[in-house]
Design a protein around this motif. Structure first.
Motif, mmCIF file in Angstrom:
data_model
loop_
_atom_site.group_PDB
_atom_site.id
_atom_site.type_symbol
_atom_site.label_atom_id
_atom_site.label_comp_id
_atom_site.label_asym_id
_atom_site.label_seq_id
_atom_site.Cartn_x
_atom_site.Cartn_y
_atom_site.Cartn_z
ATOM 1 N N ILE A 224 1.075 -1.276 -0.359
ATOM 2 C CA ILE A 224 -0.094 0.588 0.298
ATOM 3 C C ILE A 224 0.750 1.502 -0.031
ATOM 4 O O ILE A 224 0.868 2.575 -0.456
ATOM 5 C CB ILE A 224 -1.245 0.053 0.759
ATOM 6 C CG1 ILE A 224 -1.962 -1.248 1.108
ATOM 7 C CG2 ILE A 224 -1.391 1.519 1.241
ATOM 8 C CD1 ILE A 224 -2.957 -1.275 1.860
ATOM 9 N N SER A 228 0.739 3.221 -3.974
ATOM 10 C CA SER A 228 -0.563 3.701 -3.362
ATOM 11 C C SER A 228 -0.275 5.012 -2.504
ATOM 12 O O SER A 228 0.531 5.469 -1.738
ATOM 13 C CB SER A 228 -1.615 2.773 -2.709
ATOM 14 O OG SER A 228 -3.092 4.316 -2.578
ATOM 15 N N THR A 229 -1.461 5.382 -2.283
ATOM 16 C CA THR A 229 -1.374 7.396 -1.462
ATOM 17 C C THR A 229 -1.448 6.902 -0.317
ATOM 18 O O THR A 229 -2.635 6.137 -0.200
ATOM 19 C CB THR A 229 -2.117 8.036 -2.178
ATOM 20 O OG1 THR A 229 -3.351 8.034 -2.380
ATOM 21 C CG2 THR A 229 -0.822 8.905 -3.337
ATOM 22 N N VAL A 232 -7.250 7.864 -0.449
ATOM 23 C CA VAL A 232 -8.456 7.740 -1.410
ATOM 24 C C VAL A 232 -9.515 8.715 -1.116
ATOM 25 O O VAL A 232 -10.742 8.603 -0.242
ATOM 26 C CB VAL A 232 -8.701 6.759 -1.993
ATOM 27 C CG1 VAL A 232 -9.631 6.534 -3.327
ATOM 28 C CG2 VAL A 232 -7.315 5.400 -1.421
ATOM 29 N N TYR A 267 -6.569 9.714 -5.842
ATOM 30 C CA TYR A 267 -5.130 9.392 -4.766
ATOM 31 C C TYR A 267 -4.225 10.419 -4.547
ATOM 32 O O TYR A 267 -3.690 11.110 -5.072
ATOM 33 C CB TYR A 267 -4.644 8.532 -5.809
ATOM 34 C CG TYR A 267 -5.281 6.763 -5.760
ATOM 35 C CD1 TYR A 267 -5.916 6.919 -6.788
ATOM 36 C CD2 TYR A 267 -4.926 6.313 -4.820
ATOM 37 C CE1 TYR A 267 -6.719 5.558 -6.826
ATOM 38 C CE2 TYR A 267 -6.045 4.838 -4.917
ATOM 39 C CZ TYR A 267 -6.284 4.584 -5.886
ATOM 40 O OH TYR A 267 -7.637 3.392 -6.164
ATOM 41 N N SER A 293 -5.904 3.559 1.863
ATOM 42 C CA SER A 293 -5.897 2.920 0.886
ATOM 43 C C SER A 293 -5.575 1.953 1.127
ATOM 44 O O SER A 293 -5.439 1.152 2.176
ATOM 45 C CB SER A 293 -4.107 3.228 0.265
ATOM 46 O OG SER A 293 -4.937 4.203 -1.346
ATOM 47 N N ASP A 297 -6.687 -0.576 -4.219
ATOM 48 C CA ASP A 297 -6.059 0.438 -4.627
ATOM 49 C C ASP A 297 -5.436 -0.286 -5.553
ATOM 50 O O ASP A 297 -4.417 0.144 -6.629
ATOM 51 C CB ASP A 297 -5.938 1.223 -4.097
ATOM 52 C CG ASP A 297 -7.344 1.685 -3.509
ATOM 53 O OD1 ASP A 297 -8.130 2.410 -3.781
ATOM 54 O OD2 ASP A 297 -7.298 2.037 -2.267
#
Lengths: 309, 284
Positions: A224, A228-229, A232, A267, A293, A297
């Motif tokens: 994650i 990802s950020t 979300v 994101y 996240s 994602d």
């Protein structure tokens, strides 16, 4: 000497012209809970079958307990527990007889099986159903019996192929709870799943598979963070303006923007700030949600597809 | 590969055979101790459904009463293998035993195997354990053969009670009946692994019904013209009929070994093919 329980290098499985598993590398240590995450057809089950020594690899290297699955299949299988994707319980027998017969397949003496059956039926909460026939049992009970059956030989590695697919939420939680306890007891778990929550709940480490290849590897947290950020922002618009709104959202600063059929995902580091920016553009989403996240994602980012697809 | 200690498998010693090649592969593909566990499983299932055994015992007896005894009243006596006249019932009874052994073995090794293979997924579950494809084949064939043997014993007891047994050699008819069961069980299972749908089982009937009717079950070989005699002499059921008839009537000669060898080879080929095919179908 390597301490890896399972080791794969360039592991490949082809069926005719179709390549199900396309040169994957992974290593698994004792006591780990390891997951293969991916959509249907990603090659998860084929990989599991090769580990279970019921499908010879087409190419590459695979060792389990340091042994070769083709030459030493029976010796390896004696130390594995297998929960297949489709229950393969013996429907002509009762719950208890299923454990007896399966235990005998391992060559275990009857008194040993009897003693273990008592414990296992207790463990999966089926003691009161032990003399019932298997056929009319619900999906959740069958799954639990399949898990009990897979433990009859006290396996060092438990292979679970989509252990909770098709179960209702309550039954899934029971199964997760039992699997978690097994993990606490030191059983090495290898599972495939296309459920994010399952992977997050159970896996210490996982690989994301797509089209027979490994797209990423790490702990759920790692993945994650890497892909990802922190947050979300999910926005849902009136279908009439969905496309138009999605275009306008390009003006909102975000690391990434995913336009799905029904929603737009932004994101970002700070969801609330992004939502304020959206409103500042004069857009009025029907619903908005700021969340952390998830693996979903990560998956979307890595494969460009949602898992349910 | 790891050079660690050779893993020990409780109760299941690894068969280590030197060399490679077709012989080794053939020997490896024949089942071992694991086959017993499958037999145990079937015994457990049939403990619940013992009634199906009764029909298998009763059916050949009905044939014996209607054709052997009933029709036998019209026929009187016929020339036995030694040229001496024997009662028609004594002539027909061993042939009925032969076809009962065939049918009993085939039922288990065709319909039941197909069901377990395609629908019940019984072998998929077994092959996730130390069991091998060869164990599955040998287990199924052994079970079919045991079941056939049980029918044969019941039938022989009735034959003896009816005075249709002429010689102590009849005791050897029992292993001969079991051999018949082995040959047909193995061949039946091997064929079943090639079947795709239930319709394909019509071929089994198409093969067994004429064998039952024409393999000198009801009349001696001499009624056929020579070319047809040759065809009948080549069929597997004929081997069994000759063997069982000669043994129960006490006409023992060395040629019987050829008939036994025919069935043994048929069974062994079936066993090997069945094991290889199960592996091919399930261990993909």
């Amino acid at each position: 000497m390597t301490t890896a329980l399972i080791r794969a290098r360039g592991l490949t499985k082809r069926f005719g012209g179709f390549t199900a598993v396309d040169g994957v590398d992974f290593e698994l240590n004792r006591g780990e809970a390891f997951g293969f995450l991916g959509p249907n057809g990603a090659g998860k089950s084929s990989t599991m079958r090769m580990i279970g020594c019921v499908s010879p690899p087409t190419a590459g290297e695979l060792t389990i307990f340091g042994l070769d699955p083709v030459a030493d299949g029976p010796a390896i299988r004696a130390r594995l527990g297998v929960v297949p994707q489709e229950d393969s319980l013996d429907v002509e027998l009762t719950v208890r007889e299923n454990l007896l017969v399966y235990g005998r397949y391992f060559g275990l003496p009857r008194p040993v099986i009897r003693e273990r059956s008592d414990r296992l039926l207790e463990f999966v909460q089926l003691a009161d159903r032990q003399d019932d026939r298997v056929e009319p049992l619900s999906g959740g009970l069958k799954r639990r019996l399949t898990i009990a059956r897979s433990l009859i030989n006290e396996p060092e590695i438990l292979l679970l192929d989509e252990p909770t697919t098709g179960l209702d939420p309550q039954a899934r939680h029971v199964v997760w709870d039992r699997l978690f306890r097994l993990k606490q007891q030191g059983v090495t778990l290898v599972l495939t799943t296309h459920y994010m929550d399952e992977a997050e709940q159970l896996c210490d480490r996982l690989v994301v598979m797509d089209a027979g290849r490994i797209a990423a590897e790490g702990s759920p947290r790692d993945l994650i963070e890497r892909y990802s950020t922190p947050e979300v922002l999910e926005l849902r618009f009136d279908p009439a303006v969905h496309e138009n709104a999605a275009e306008k959202l390009a003006a909102v600063p975000a690391q990434r923007r995913e336009v799905l059929a029904d929603r737009v995902l932004l994101y970002v580091a700070d969801g609330d700030a992004a939502l304020a920016a959206v409103r500042g553009l004069g857009l009025d989403p029907l619903t908005s949600l700021v969340r952390r996240s998830t693996l979903e994602d990560v998956f979307l980012r890595l494969t460009g597809r949602r898992l349910e697809d | 590969m790891s050079s660690g200690p050779v893993s020990e498998v409780r109760g299941l010693p690894l068969r280590v055979l030197p060399g490679r090649g077709p012989l080794r592969r053939a020997v490896r593909s024949v089942g071992g101790r694991g086959s017993l566990f499958l037999v145990e499983r079937h015994a457990l299932v049939y403990r619940h459904t013992w009634l199906v055994f009764v029909s298998g015992v009763v059916e050949p007896l009905f044939y014996l009463l209607s054709i052997g005894v009933g029709l036998g009243k019209l026929v009187g006596s016929v020339h036995g293998p030694a040229g001496t006249p024997v009662s028609y019932a004594a002539f027909v009874a061993p042939a009925l035993l032969a076809s009962a052994s065939m049918n009993g073995a085939l039922f288990d090794s065709t319909f039941n195997v197909f069901f377990r293979l395609k629908y019940e997924k019984l072998y998929d579950a077994a092959l996730a354990t130390p069991m091998r494809a060869g164990d599955v084949a040998l287990g199924e064939i052994s079970w079919a053969l045991l079941r056939g043997a049980l029918y044969a014993v019941a039938f022989m007891v009735v034959m003896a009670a009816m005075g249709l047994v002429y010689s102590p050699w009849a005791l050897a008819a029992l292993p001969a009946a079991v051999l018949t069961g082995f040959a047909f069980a193995a061949a039946g299972m091997a064929c079943t692994t090639y079947m795709r749908t239930w319709q394909d089982f019509e071929f089994v009937t198409l093969a067994t019904l004429p064998m039952f009717l024409f393999s000198t079950t009801f009349y001696p070989l001499s009624v056929y013209p020579r070319p047809l005699q040759f065809v009948v002499e080549c069929t597997p059921l004929y081997q069994s009929v000759v063997m069982l008839r000669d043994l129960t009537l006490g006409t023992v000669h060395l040629d019987l070994l050829w008939h036994a060898a025919y069935l043994a080879v048929m069974g062994l080929i079936g066993l090997l093919v069945a094991g290889r095919r199960i592996g091919k179908l399930l261990l993909r």
